[in-house]
Design a protein around this motif. Structure first.
Motif, PDB file in Angstrom:
ATOM      1  N   GLY A   8       0.744  -1.220   0.057  1.00 55.76           N
ATOM      2  CA  GLY A   8       0.021   0.009   0.012  1.00 55.76           C
ATOM      3  C   GLY A   8       0.692   1.232   0.019  1.00 55.76           C
ATOM      4  O   GLY A   8       0.145   2.297  -0.129  1.00 55.76           O
ATOM      5  N   GLN A   9       2.091   1.109   0.074  1.00 54.05           N
ATOM      6  CA  GLN A   9       3.094   2.388   0.211  1.00 54.05           C
ATOM      7  C   GLN A   9       3.672   2.702  -1.302  1.00 54.05           C
ATOM      8  O   GLN A   9       4.134   3.540  -1.418  1.00 54.05           O
ATOM      9  CB  GLN A   9       4.007   2.153   1.190  1.00 54.05           C
ATOM     10  CG  GLN A   9       3.837   1.985   2.658  1.00 54.05           C
ATOM     11  CD  GLN A   9       2.733   2.821   3.122  1.00 54.05           C
ATOM     12  OE1 GLN A   9       2.800   4.122   3.054  1.00 54.05           O
ATOM     13  NE2 GLN A   9       1.466   2.364   3.610  1.00 54.05           N
ATOM     14  N   VAL A  10       3.343   1.458  -2.243  1.00 50.72           N
ATOM     15  CA  VAL A  10       4.151   1.682  -3.577  1.00 50.72           C
ATOM     16  C   VAL A  10       2.879   2.684  -4.362  1.00 50.72           C
ATOM     17  O   VAL A  10       1.592   2.556  -4.334  1.00 50.72           O
ATOM     18  CB  VAL A  10       4.129   0.521  -4.204  1.00 50.72           C
ATOM     19  CG1 VAL A  10       4.605   0.494  -5.574  1.00 50.72           C
ATOM     20  CG2 VAL A  10       5.094  -0.495  -3.399  1.00 50.72           C
ATOM     21  N   VAL A  11       3.310   3.574  -5.199  1.00 45.58           N
ATOM     22  CA  VAL A  11       2.636   4.374  -6.003  1.00 45.58           C
ATOM     23  C   VAL A  11       1.878   3.469  -7.098  1.00 45.58           C
ATOM     24  O   VAL A  11       2.746   2.371  -7.719  1.00 45.58           O
ATOM     25  CB  VAL A  11       3.405   5.331  -6.658  1.00 45.58           C
ATOM     26  CG1 VAL A  11       2.683   6.310  -7.643  1.00 45.58           C
ATOM     27  CG2 VAL A  11       4.266   6.341  -5.625  1.00 45.58           C
ATOM     28  N   PRO A  12       0.814   3.480  -7.416  1.00 45.93           N
ATOM     29  CA  PRO A  12      -0.435   4.584  -6.703  1.00 45.93           C
ATOM     30  C   PRO A  12      -0.866   4.022  -5.644  1.00 45.93           C
ATOM     31  O   PRO A  12      -1.462   2.891  -5.485  1.00 45.93           O
ATOM     32  CB  PRO A  12      -1.360   4.619  -7.915  1.00 45.93           C
ATOM     33  CG  PRO A  12      -1.374   3.500  -8.423  1.00 45.93           C
ATOM     34  CD  PRO A  12       0.004   2.800  -8.459  1.00 45.93           C
TER      35      PRO A  12
END
Length: 296
Positions: free
Chosen positions: A26-30
């Protein structure tokens, strides 16, 4: 051998770990899209399709590590279908697996993209290099999942479902719809698990497919019964939604008692297909009971 509940919980936990690793952080874009993907996939559901894949894999002496990819793939397709099914343009449901549905927790556009991304991730899981030593068999697995998910499978069944609101369908017409909408992915789960193993005997696969077809229909019959008799807290989704939307179901067509008899008949038909396999089919037999004897 472990009892069924211990085996089931072990497969559910194993599948959760595999899915957690497959899904982007969940910290990876997007970030918002990835957070929404994890929200709808992790921490919920009975993982029936993953259980079927592993049970069929055991029948065909498959390496569980290979079945993991097949089990995750069908669970990702199933999760995507639920996200899209809940959208306002479809069934417009605010609750799924006991929590706000994706479009309520995030928004409609994010929910649409979540479904798209989960579908792609499912095929990414099946296409990973070296999953099977036989590349042709691995390609066959992707073909099976694509057909089960598309217009001649799950998506086609959903289209028929939307077009059937308010209509008086016959039992045969209702069965045709659910063979596609619900049954196609359940059948694919069993066949994908089997293809991860060593035995690709045509008659063996045909018997397994017939088993899964019966269980897929039984699953839907029981769902219809539960929708009419259970409460929202028990279901984890809005109870009575089918009746409220004037959708044809096995309960509205047959009545509750005949629907319950049909679920038992489908269960018995599934078990008939497993007779030649003897003790090797124990988990598939236990799953048939688990699916058809959910409390109602």
């Amino acid at each position: 051998m472990t009892d069924f509940n211990d085996w089931m919980h072990a497969i559910q936990s194993r599948t959760e770990v595999v899915l957690e690793r497959l899904l982007p952080s969940g910290q990876v874009v997007p970030q918002r899209l990835h957070q929404a993907m994890r929200y709808v996939v992790l921490g919920g559901g009975k993982r029936v399709r993953a259980l079927l894949a592993h049970a069929a894999g055991e029948l065909c002496d498959a390496d569980p590590a290979r079945v993991d990819a097949a089990a995750a793939a069908v669970e990702l397709i199933h999760a995507y279908s639920l996200v899209h099914d809940d959208l306002p343009c479809m069934d417009d449901d605010d609750l799924r697996r006991g929590k706000p549905s994706c479009h309520k927790q995030f928004d409609d556009a994010t929910a649409l993209l979540v479904g798209d991304a989960l579908q792609s991730l499912a095929f990414q899981a099946l296409a990973q290099p070296g999953l099977l030593q036989d590349a042709a068999c691995q390609l066959t697995m992707s073909h099976l999942l694509a057909q089960a998910s598309g217009s001649r499978g799950m998506a086609g069944g959903q289209a028929i479902d939307l077009a059937s609101v308010g209509l008086d369908l016959t039992q045969m017409e209702l069965e045709f719809m659910h063979i596609h909408k619900t049954g196609a992915l359940i059948r694919a789960a069993a066949l994908l698990g089997a293809h991860c193993g060593q035995t690709h005997n045509v008659s063996r696969l045909a018997a397994l497919d017939h088993y899964a077809k019966s269980i897929g229909l039984a699953f839907q019959v029981v769902d219809d019964i539960l929708d009419s008799e259970a409460d929202t807290a028990t279901l984890g989704k809005t109870a009575g939604k089918d009746a409220a939307q004037n959708k044809p179901t096995y309960v509205t067509i047959l009545g509750p008692e005949r629907a319950k008899r049909l679920a038992q008949e489908l269960h018995d038909s599934a078990l008939e297909q497993l007779v030649p396999f003897g003790a090797q089919a124990l988990r598939l037999k236990q799953l048939a009971a688990f699916i058809t004897q959910r409390q109602f």
